[in-house]
Design a protein around this motif. Structure first.
Motif, PDB file in Angstrom:
ATOM      1  N   GLU A   1       0.871  -1.168   0.000  1.00  0.00           N
ATOM      2  CA  GLU A   1       0.000   0.000   0.000  1.00  0.00           C
ATOM      3  C   GLU A   1       0.916   1.228   0.000  1.00  0.00           C
ATOM      4  OE1 GLU A   1      -3.365   0.042  -0.092  1.00  0.00           O
ATOM      5  OE2 GLU A   1      -3.410  -2.148  -0.133  1.00  0.00           O
ATOM      6  N   LEU A   2       0.792   2.056  -1.030  1.00  0.00           N
ATOM      7  CA  LEU A   2       1.669   3.207  -1.221  1.00  0.00           C
ATOM      8  C   LEU A   2       0.838   4.483  -1.317  1.00  0.00           C
ATOM      9  CD1 LEU A   2       3.710   1.527  -4.066  1.00  0.00           C
ATOM     10  CD2 LEU A   2       4.456   1.751  -1.701  1.00  0.00           C
ATOM     11  N   GLU A   3       1.496   5.629  -1.029  1.00  0.00           N
ATOM     12  CA  GLU A   3       0.817   6.917  -1.145  1.00  0.00           C
ATOM     13  C   GLU A   3       1.822   7.972  -1.586  1.00  0.00           C
ATOM     14  OE1 GLU A   3      -2.338   8.463   1.733  1.00  0.00           O
ATOM     15  OE2 GLU A   3      -0.554   9.625   2.280  1.00  0.00           O
ATOM     16  N   SER A   4       1.332   8.894  -2.409  1.00  0.00           N
ATOM     17  CA  SER A   4       2.158  10.001  -2.885  1.00  0.00           C
ATOM     18  C   SER A   4       1.244  11.191  -3.196  1.00  0.00           C
ATOM     19  CB  SER A   4       2.937   9.590  -4.140  1.00  0.00           C
ATOM     20  OG  SER A   4       3.714  10.662  -4.605  1.00  0.00           O
ATOM     21  N   ARG A   5       1.838  12.360  -3.326  1.00  0.00           N
ATOM     22  CA  ARG A   5       1.042  13.553  -3.673  1.00  0.00           C
ATOM     23  C   ARG A   5       0.639  13.543  -5.142  1.00  0.00           C
ATOM     24  NH1 ARG A   5       4.912  17.487  -0.436  1.00  0.00           N
ATOM     25  NH2 ARG A   5       4.043  17.107   1.626  1.00  0.00           N
ATOM     26  N   ARG A   6       1.458  12.856  -5.950  1.00  0.00           N
ATOM     27  CA  ARG A   6       1.170  12.792  -7.392  1.00  0.00           C
ATOM     28  C   ARG A   6       1.244  11.345  -7.857  1.00  0.00           C
ATOM     29  NH1 ARG A   6       5.244  15.049 -10.291  1.00  0.00           N
ATOM     30  NH2 ARG A   6       6.656  14.766  -8.569  1.00  0.00           N
ATOM     31  N   LEU A   7       0.659  11.073  -8.982  1.00  0.00           N
ATOM     32  CA  LEU A   7       0.603   9.717  -9.519  1.00  0.00           C
ATOM     33  C   LEU A   7       1.942   9.269 -10.098  1.00  0.00           C
ATOM     34  CD1 LEU A   7      -1.097   7.227 -10.203  1.00  0.00           C
ATOM     35  CD2 LEU A   7      -1.729   8.346 -12.338  1.00  0.00           C
TER      36      LEU A   7
ATOM     37  N   VAL B   1      -7.487  10.395  -2.735  1.00  0.00           N
ATOM     38  CA  VAL B   1      -8.197  10.713  -1.502  1.00  0.00           C
ATOM     39  C   VAL B   1      -8.653  12.166  -1.607  1.00  0.00           C
ATOM     40  CG1 VAL B   1      -8.070  10.752   1.016  1.00  0.00           C
ATOM     41  CG2 VAL B   1      -6.722   9.092  -0.269  1.00  0.00           C
ATOM     42  N   GLU B   2      -9.892  12.354  -2.019  1.00  0.00           N
ATOM     43  CA  GLU B   2     -10.392  13.708  -2.297  1.00  0.00           C
ATOM     44  C   GLU B   2     -10.795  14.453  -1.046  1.00  0.00           C
ATOM     45  OE1 GLU B   2     -13.418  13.177  -5.204  1.00  0.00           O
ATOM     46  OE2 GLU B   2     -12.020  12.410  -6.685  1.00  0.00           O
ATOM     47  N   ARG B   3     -11.097  13.765   0.030  1.00  0.00           N
ATOM     48  CA  ARG B   3     -11.491  14.457   1.248  1.00  0.00           C
ATOM     49  C   ARG B   3     -10.293  15.100   1.955  1.00  0.00           C
ATOM     50  NH1 ARG B   3     -11.882   9.040   2.152  1.00  0.00           N
ATOM     51  NH2 ARG B   3     -10.629   8.197   3.844  1.00  0.00           N
ATOM     52  N   ASP B   4      -9.080  14.709   1.558  1.00  0.00           N
ATOM     53  CA  ASP B   4      -7.863  15.309   2.097  1.00  0.00           C
ATOM     54  C   ASP B   4      -7.522  16.534   1.249  1.00  0.00           C
ATOM     55  OD1 ASP B   4      -5.364  15.895   3.099  1.00  0.00           O
ATOM     56  OD2 ASP B   4      -4.647  13.821   3.061  1.00  0.00           O
ATOM     57  N   PRO B   5      -7.193  17.692   1.868  1.00  0.00           N
ATOM     58  CA  PRO B   5      -6.889  18.892   1.083  1.00  0.00           C
ATOM     59  C   PRO B   5      -5.700  18.719   0.134  1.00  0.00           C
ATOM     60  CG  PRO B   5      -6.980  19.417   3.444  1.00  0.00           C
ATOM     61  CD  PRO B   5      -7.172  17.952   3.308  1.00  0.00           C
ATOM     62  N   ALA B   6      -4.726  17.866   0.512  1.00  0.00           N
ATOM     63  CA  ALA B   6      -3.571  17.649  -0.361  1.00  0.00           C
ATOM     64  C   ALA B   6      -3.913  16.692  -1.498  1.00  0.00           C
ATOM     65  CB  ALA B   6      -2.401  17.099   0.439  1.00  0.00           C
ATOM     66  N   ALA B   7      -5.036  15.979  -1.398  1.00  0.00           N
ATOM     67  CA  ALA B   7      -5.497  15.013  -2.392  1.00  0.00           C
ATOM     68  C   ALA B   7      -4.409  14.024  -2.806  1.00  0.00           C
ATOM     69  CB  ALA B   7      -6.067  15.729  -3.608  1.00  0.00           C
ATOM     70  N   PRO B   8      -3.905  13.230  -1.831  1.00  0.00           N
ATOM     71  CA  PRO B   8      -2.869  12.251  -2.189  1.00  0.00           C
ATOM     72  C   PRO B   8      -3.451  11.100  -3.008  1.00  0.00           C
ATOM     73  CG  PRO B   8      -3.522  11.955   0.084  1.00  0.00           C
ATOM     74  CD  PRO B   8      -4.253  13.172  -0.412  1.00  0.00           C
ATOM     75  N   VAL B   9      -2.553  10.464  -3.732  1.00  0.00           N
ATOM     76  CA  VAL B   9      -2.922   9.314  -4.553  1.00  0.00           C
ATOM     77  C   VAL B   9      -2.444   8.067  -3.818  1.00  0.00           C
ATOM     78  CG1 VAL B   9      -2.616   8.183  -6.780  1.00  0.00           C
ATOM     79  CG2 VAL B   9      -2.664  10.680  -6.641  1.00  0.00           C
ATOM     80  N   ARG B  10      -3.327   7.101  -3.693  1.00  0.00           N
ATOM     81  CA  ARG B  10      -2.976   5.826  -3.070  1.00  0.00           C
ATOM     82  C   ARG B  10      -2.984   4.738  -4.124  1.00  0.00           C
ATOM     83  NH1 ARG B  10      -6.111   6.092   2.662  1.00  0.00           N
ATOM     84  NH2 ARG B  10      -4.712   7.638   3.558  1.00  0.00           N
ATOM     85  N   MET B  11      -2.038   3.823  -3.967  1.00  0.00           N
ATOM     86  CA  MET B  11      -1.896   2.742  -4.938  1.00  0.00           C
ATOM     87  C   MET B  11      -1.646   1.444  -4.185  1.00  0.00           C
ATOM     88  SD  MET B  11       0.942   2.396  -7.967  1.00  0.00           S
ATOM     89  CE  MET B  11       0.270   3.660  -9.008  1.00  0.00           C
TER      90      MET B  11
END
Length: 191
Positions: free
Chosen positions: A130-136, A163-173
């Motif tokens: 499970e990964l997360e970043s600010r951009r894809l 994750v649209e509910r987060d103001p930074a809108a991180p992308v999870r993969m």
């Protein structure tokens, strides 16, 4: 019928049993008692020695018997198929190559990608990341670097989400990573 009449004369035996009176009779009684106690003590001491010798002989005989008797093998009961499969699953879970997996993840890590979770599936030989970043794009680059690794046989995208509910809108993969054969991983570690 006539009763026999026994009379004891005052002498040693009479004095020893209290029929005589006077100082010599008392001394004789005390001497007799001391001699009797001495004999009794000697008999008890000898009994203790003999008892200890018997116990020692019994212990030696028991240990000699045990040493001479071969151990009896327990009956071997073959495990049930259910137990065999449970043991195989446990062994697979214990044999997950954590060192190789973590080394490879550290080798390809960047500050743009956060690793949120690792779930092994030892039976299938896979690991879910499970990964997360600010951009894809950093996530895609990370997945491509893992795909070129000799530790992993195949890297596949399981899902991605923003994750649209987060103001930074991180992308999870989520990535499904198939582990390489153990021999290939050992070879890759020694290069």
């Amino acid at each position: 019928m006539r009763r026999p009449a026994l009379t004891l004369r005052a002498g040693f035996w009479a004095g020893a049993f209290g029929r005589a009176s006077g100082m010599p009779a008392r001394i004789a009684s005390a001497a007799f008692a001391l001699v009797a106690l001495g004999v009794l003590a000697a008999v008890l001491a000898r009994y203790g020695e003999l008892h200890a010798a018997v116990l020692t002989a019994r212990a030696a005989a028991a240990s000699a018997t045990q040493a001479a008797t071969p151990p009896v093998a327990a009956a071997v009961v073959p495990p049930s198929p259910h137990r065999l499969s449970a043991l195989a699953r446990s062994t697979q879970h214990l044999n997950v190559p954590w060192a190789a997996i973590l080394d490879e993840l550290e080798r390809h890590a960047t500050q743009d990608v956060a690793l949120l979770g690792i779930e092994p599936d030892a039976v299938q030989g896979r690991v879910r990341l499970e990964l997360e970043s600010r951009r894809l794009q950093p996530l895609v680059d990370f997945a491509q670097r893992l795909g070129r690794s000799s530790t992993f046989e195949r890297v596949a995208l399981a899902k991605h989400d923003t994750v649209e509910r987060d103001p930074a809108a991180p992308v999870r993969m989520s990535l499904e990573v198939k582990l390489a054969r153990p021999g290939a991983m050992a070879y890759a570690d020694h290069r």
